[in-house]
Design an enzyme around this catalytic site. Sequence first.
Site, PDB file in Angstrom:
ATOM      1  N   LYS A  34       0.842  -1.205   0.000  1.00 44.48           N
ATOM      2  CA  LYS A  34       0.000   0.000   0.000  1.00 44.48           C
ATOM      3  C   LYS A  34       0.872   1.248   0.000  1.00 44.48           C
ATOM      4  O   LYS A  34       0.674   2.154  -0.816  1.00 44.48           O
ATOM      5  CB  LYS A  34      -0.880   0.014   1.244  1.00 44.48           C
ATOM      6  CG  LYS A  34      -1.498   1.380   1.552  1.00 44.48           C
ATOM      7  CD  LYS A  34      -2.342   1.411   2.799  1.00 44.48           C
ATOM      8  CE  LYS A  34      -1.607   1.703   4.049  1.00 44.48           C
ATOM      9  NZ  LYS A  34      -1.403   3.134   4.368  1.00 44.48           N
ATOM     10  N   ASN A  35       1.854   1.303   0.910  1.00 42.78           N
ATOM     11  CA  ASN A  35       2.624   2.538   1.095  1.00 42.78           C
ATOM     12  C   ASN A  35       3.642   2.767   0.000  1.00 42.78           C
ATOM     13  O   ASN A  35       4.309   3.787  -0.023  1.00 42.78           O
ATOM     14  CB  ASN A  35       3.290   2.551   2.472  1.00 42.78           C
ATOM     15  CG  ASN A  35       2.260   2.730   3.565  1.00 42.78           C
ATOM     16  OD1 ASN A  35       1.114   3.097   3.282  1.00 42.78           O
ATOM     17  ND2 ASN A  35       2.628   2.436   4.790  1.00 42.78           N
ATOM     18  N   CYS A 128      -3.959  12.562  12.541  1.00 47.57           N
ATOM     19  CA  CYS A 128      -4.910  11.458  12.707  1.00 47.57           C
ATOM     20  C   CYS A 128      -4.785  10.956  14.141  1.00 47.57           C
ATOM     21  O   CYS A 128      -4.090  11.535  14.957  1.00 47.57           O
ATOM     22  CB  CYS A 128      -4.641  10.357  11.691  1.00 47.57           C
ATOM     23  SG  CYS A 128      -3.004   9.716  11.836  1.00 47.57           S
ATOM     24  N   ARG A 133       1.374  14.422  12.986  1.00 52.41           N
ATOM     25  CA  ARG A 133       1.871  14.162  11.620  1.00 52.41           C
ATOM     26  C   ARG A 133       2.077  15.448  10.826  1.00 52.41           C
ATOM     27  O   ARG A 133       1.443  15.703   9.811  1.00 52.41           O
ATOM     28  CB  ARG A 133       0.933  13.188  10.913  1.00 52.41           C
ATOM     29  CG  ARG A 133       0.737  11.931  11.741  1.00 52.41           C
ATOM     30  CD  ARG A 133       0.017  10.847  11.043  1.00 52.41           C
ATOM     31  NE  ARG A 133       0.874  10.205  10.041  1.00 52.41           N
ATOM     32  CZ  ARG A 133       0.425   9.207   9.264  1.00 52.41           C
ATOM     33  NH1 ARG A 133      -0.815   8.818   9.354  1.00 52.41           N
ATOM     34  NH2 ARG A 133       1.228   8.653   8.378  1.00 52.41           N
ATOM     35  N   ASP A 320       4.555   0.348  12.144  1.00 51.67           N
ATOM     36  CA  ASP A 320       3.298  -0.200  11.621  1.00 51.67           C
ATOM     37  C   ASP A 320       3.053  -1.630  12.075  1.00 51.67           C
ATOM     38  O   ASP A 320       1.952  -2.150  11.900  1.00 51.67           O
ATOM     39  CB  ASP A 320       3.275  -0.131  10.087  1.00 51.67           C
ATOM     40  CG  ASP A 320       3.229   1.309   9.604  1.00 51.67           C
ATOM     41  OD1 ASP A 320       3.479   1.542   8.411  1.00 51.67           O
ATOM     42  OD2 ASP A 320       2.978   2.209  10.429  1.00 51.67           O
ATOM     43  N   ARG A 412      -8.437  -0.165   4.482  1.00 53.33           N
ATOM     44  CA  ARG A 412      -7.513   0.776   3.841  1.00 53.33           C
ATOM     45  C   ARG A 412      -6.181   0.087   3.531  1.00 53.33           C
ATOM     46  O   ARG A 412      -5.485   0.458   2.608  1.00 53.33           O
ATOM     47  CB  ARG A 412      -7.233   1.955   4.776  1.00 53.33           C
ATOM     48  CG  ARG A 412      -8.424   2.810   5.075  1.00 53.33           C
ATOM     49  CD  ARG A 412      -8.036   4.030   5.853  1.00 53.33           C
ATOM     50  NE  ARG A 412      -6.960   4.764   5.170  1.00 53.33           N
ATOM     51  CZ  ARG A 412      -6.346   5.811   5.700  1.00 53.33           C
ATOM     52  NH1 ARG A 412      -6.661   6.218   6.915  1.00 53.33           N
ATOM     53  NH2 ARG A 412      -5.407   6.459   5.039  1.00 53.33           N
TER      54      ARG A 412
HETATM   55  C1  EPZ Z   1       4.589   6.788   6.229  1.00 51.19           C
HETATM   56  O1  EPZ Z   1       3.907   7.898   6.786  1.00 51.19           O
HETATM   57  C2  EPZ Z   1       3.567   5.669   6.166  1.00 51.19           C
HETATM   58  N1  EPZ Z   1       2.431   6.088   5.332  1.00 51.19           N
HETATM   59  C3  EPZ Z   1       3.074   5.326   7.569  1.00 51.19           C
HETATM   60  O2  EPZ Z   1       2.196   4.208   7.454  1.00 51.19           O
HETATM   61  C4  EPZ Z   1       4.267   4.927   8.428  1.00 51.19           C
HETATM   62  O3  EPZ Z   1       3.839   4.683   9.750  1.00 51.19           O
HETATM   63  C5  EPZ Z   1       5.310   6.065   8.421  1.00 51.19           C
HETATM   64  O4  EPZ Z   1       5.685   6.368   7.059  1.00 51.19           O
HETATM   65  C6  EPZ Z   1       6.557   5.710   9.208  1.00 51.19           C
HETATM   66  O5  EPZ Z   1       7.119   4.540   8.692  1.00 51.19           O
HETATM   67  C7  EPZ Z   1       2.576   6.145   3.993  1.00 51.19           C
HETATM   68  O6  EPZ Z   1       3.627   5.856   3.442  1.00 51.19           O
HETATM   69  C8  EPZ Z   1       1.358   6.545   3.210  1.00 51.19           C
HETATM   70  P1  EPZ Z   1       6.842  10.075   8.432  1.00 51.19           P
HETATM   71  P2  EPZ Z   1       4.593   9.364   6.803  1.00 51.19           P
HETATM   72  O7  EPZ Z   1       6.771  11.373   7.709  1.00 51.19           O
HETATM   73  O8  EPZ Z   1       5.389   9.583   5.580  1.00 51.19           O
HETATM   74  C9  EPZ Z   1       7.297  12.906  12.133  1.00 51.19           C
HETATM   75  C10 EPZ Z   1       0.281   2.905   7.854  1.00 51.19           C
HETATM   76  O9  EPZ Z   1      -0.252   2.419   8.862  1.00 51.19           O
HETATM   77  N2  EPZ Z   1       7.419  13.988  11.136  1.00 51.19           N
HETATM   78  O10 EPZ Z   1       8.049   9.204   8.282  1.00 51.19           O
HETATM   79  O11 EPZ Z   1       3.546  10.347   7.142  1.00 51.19           O
HETATM   80  C11 EPZ Z   1       5.856  12.414  12.182  1.00 51.19           C
HETATM   81  O12 EPZ Z   1       5.097  13.232  13.041  1.00 51.19           O
HETATM   82  C12 EPZ Z   1       0.828   4.316   7.886  1.00 51.19           C
HETATM   83  O13 EPZ Z   1       0.411   2.292   6.754  1.00 51.19           O
HETATM   84  C13 EPZ Z   1       7.814  15.252  11.563  1.00 51.19           C
HETATM   85  O14 EPZ Z   1       8.066  15.448  12.761  1.00 51.19           O
HETATM   86  O15 EPZ Z   1       5.573   9.174   8.047  1.00 51.19           O
HETATM   87  C14 EPZ Z   1       5.979  11.031  12.709  1.00 51.19           C
HETATM   88  O16 EPZ Z   1       6.014  11.100  14.126  1.00 51.19           O
HETATM   89  C15 EPZ Z   1       0.659   4.975   9.241  1.00 51.19           C
HETATM   90  N3  EPZ Z   1       7.898  16.260  10.651  1.00 51.19           N
HETATM   91  C16 EPZ Z   1       7.334  10.567  12.182  1.00 51.19           C
HETATM   92  O17 EPZ Z   1       8.031  11.741  11.749  1.00 51.19           O
HETATM   93  C17 EPZ Z   1       7.612  16.063   9.325  1.00 51.19           C
HETATM   94  O18 EPZ Z   1       7.720  17.025   8.543  1.00 51.19           O
HETATM   95  C18 EPZ Z   1       7.219   9.641  10.985  1.00 51.19           C
HETATM   96  O19 EPZ Z   1       6.544  10.348   9.971  1.00 51.19           O
HETATM   97  C19 EPZ Z   1       7.219  14.764   8.902  1.00 51.19           C
HETATM   98  C20 EPZ Z   1       7.125  13.739   9.815  1.00 51.19           C
END
Ligand code: EPZ
Length: 433
Positions: A34-35, A128, A133, A320, A412
């Site tokens: 998915k991701n 969420c 996020r 995840d 999803r």
């Molecule tokens: C991706 O989300 C995945 N989603 C998430 O999967 C997954 O949990 C996550 O990566 C971490 O592996 C998709 O790919 C669609 P991040 P993403 O930006 O890109 C912080 C699932 O269940 N952060 O790496 O949104 C953020 O708050 C979903 O399939 C900042 O602080 O994840 C979080 O705590 C859930 N500032 C951490 O980093 C930013 O500008 C990880 O976020 C961006 C992120």
Amino acid sequence: MAAASAVYQEILNPCLSIEGRCRLQGVLKVSGAKNSALVLMTAGLLTDEVVELTNVPNLTDIDSMGRILSALGVHVDHSDNSIALNAATLSSHEPPYELVNSLRASFFCIGSLLGRSGHARVPLPGGCRIGARPVVEHIRGLKALGAHVSVEHGIVTASVKGSNKRLTGASIVLDCPSVGATETLLMAAVLADGTTMIENAAQEPEVQDLSNLLIQMGAEISGAGGPVITIRGVERLHGVRNYPVIPDRIEAGTFLLAAAITRSPMRVEPVIPEHLSAVLQKLRDCGCKLDIDQTGISITPGEIQAVDITTQPFPGFPTDLQAPFMALMTTAKGTSVISEKIYENRLQHVAELQRMGASIRVESSTAIIEGVIELSAAPVIGSDLRAAAAMVLAGLAANGTTKVSGLEHLDRGYDNVEAKLNAVGANLKRQQS
Ligand code: EPZ
């Protein structure tokens, strides 16, 4: 009135009814990731030729992304497990709020829209249940590439000045190895003028998959999968046929945990083992024998022992799979400590597991789990995608029939999960709760 609304809720709340104490046998088939599929779809915006993806999972998120791209004028041909995208007819750079709000991955198209057309107006993705996020890293990086970015009324407006509306290569150091920010900036940089370096980049397999697709489209990228990615901008990108999405490592991990929690020798395929190294190590540490070959993994659970987990960016233990692994630990021998370091609020499944008799206490973002002999069935709710998966796993092992609601989350990220599990001996029925 209350009775009517309760009935109404009954009609609205489908659930999975899960017979417990089940034994599984056979092969669990893993769908495309998915991701990865979601971000590969947004990469289709970068060219006016057809980008065709195969091994695409059948998920509500994929359908939502298809609607978002169609709203931008992209021709989307979705049949079975393949999607062909043609952005030659791109007519808008502003995905509709009501569609973006429900799908975080759609925010990543800000990078491809900017790269392709020099402007984008994308609603901020909602936070969420699992955390705020933010998208600060995405915005910082786009500004470093020369975009003018403003955030007003919940909309991120980005544009590139100058006649050629082309971004300029830059050196970017991410404050945190954000998966989405790395993907957004990769897509923005591939058509920029000059060379971009992204340091402290996310190393997840989905980032590597995106880089591989972009390279097949004509991009010049090196280092994806490591902490430093270098992109030499090119003038244009071309289409790609039959690009296969990588297998979903999180679904594969969830299925391995289904085998472990029911103490069932199983096979899970296809799996790319190096996409799950940290998880495979923890499965071994807690008492599972793993036989790994080119196409998949055979798991033979022994007596399950408690182990400790701390979620980390790849290649560490993936956030995840934190909830699904916690379901396994509820009936392990001993005490396990699970620390969630990626999201500030991703322990909501604890309360639901406690309703099933699990012995868990939470201190800040750490859960301490005392293994019990057996869970007992109860009506439970999956509060997010992976929490819902954890409740399904718990239901497979519990004494009695568990009813899991929150299926809108489950659907999803898991392609037809009840058919796959029932094919190997489970008894899951979708019904009104
Ligand atoms: C991706 O989300 C995945 N989603 C998430 O999967 C997954 O949990 C996550 O990566 C971490 O592996 C998709 O790919 C669609 P991040 P993403 O930006 O890109 C912080 C699932 O269940 N952060 O790496 O949104 C953020 O708050 C979903 O399939 C900042 O602080 O994840 C979080 O705590 C859930 N500032 C951490 O980093 C930013 O500008 C990880 O976020 C961006 C992120």
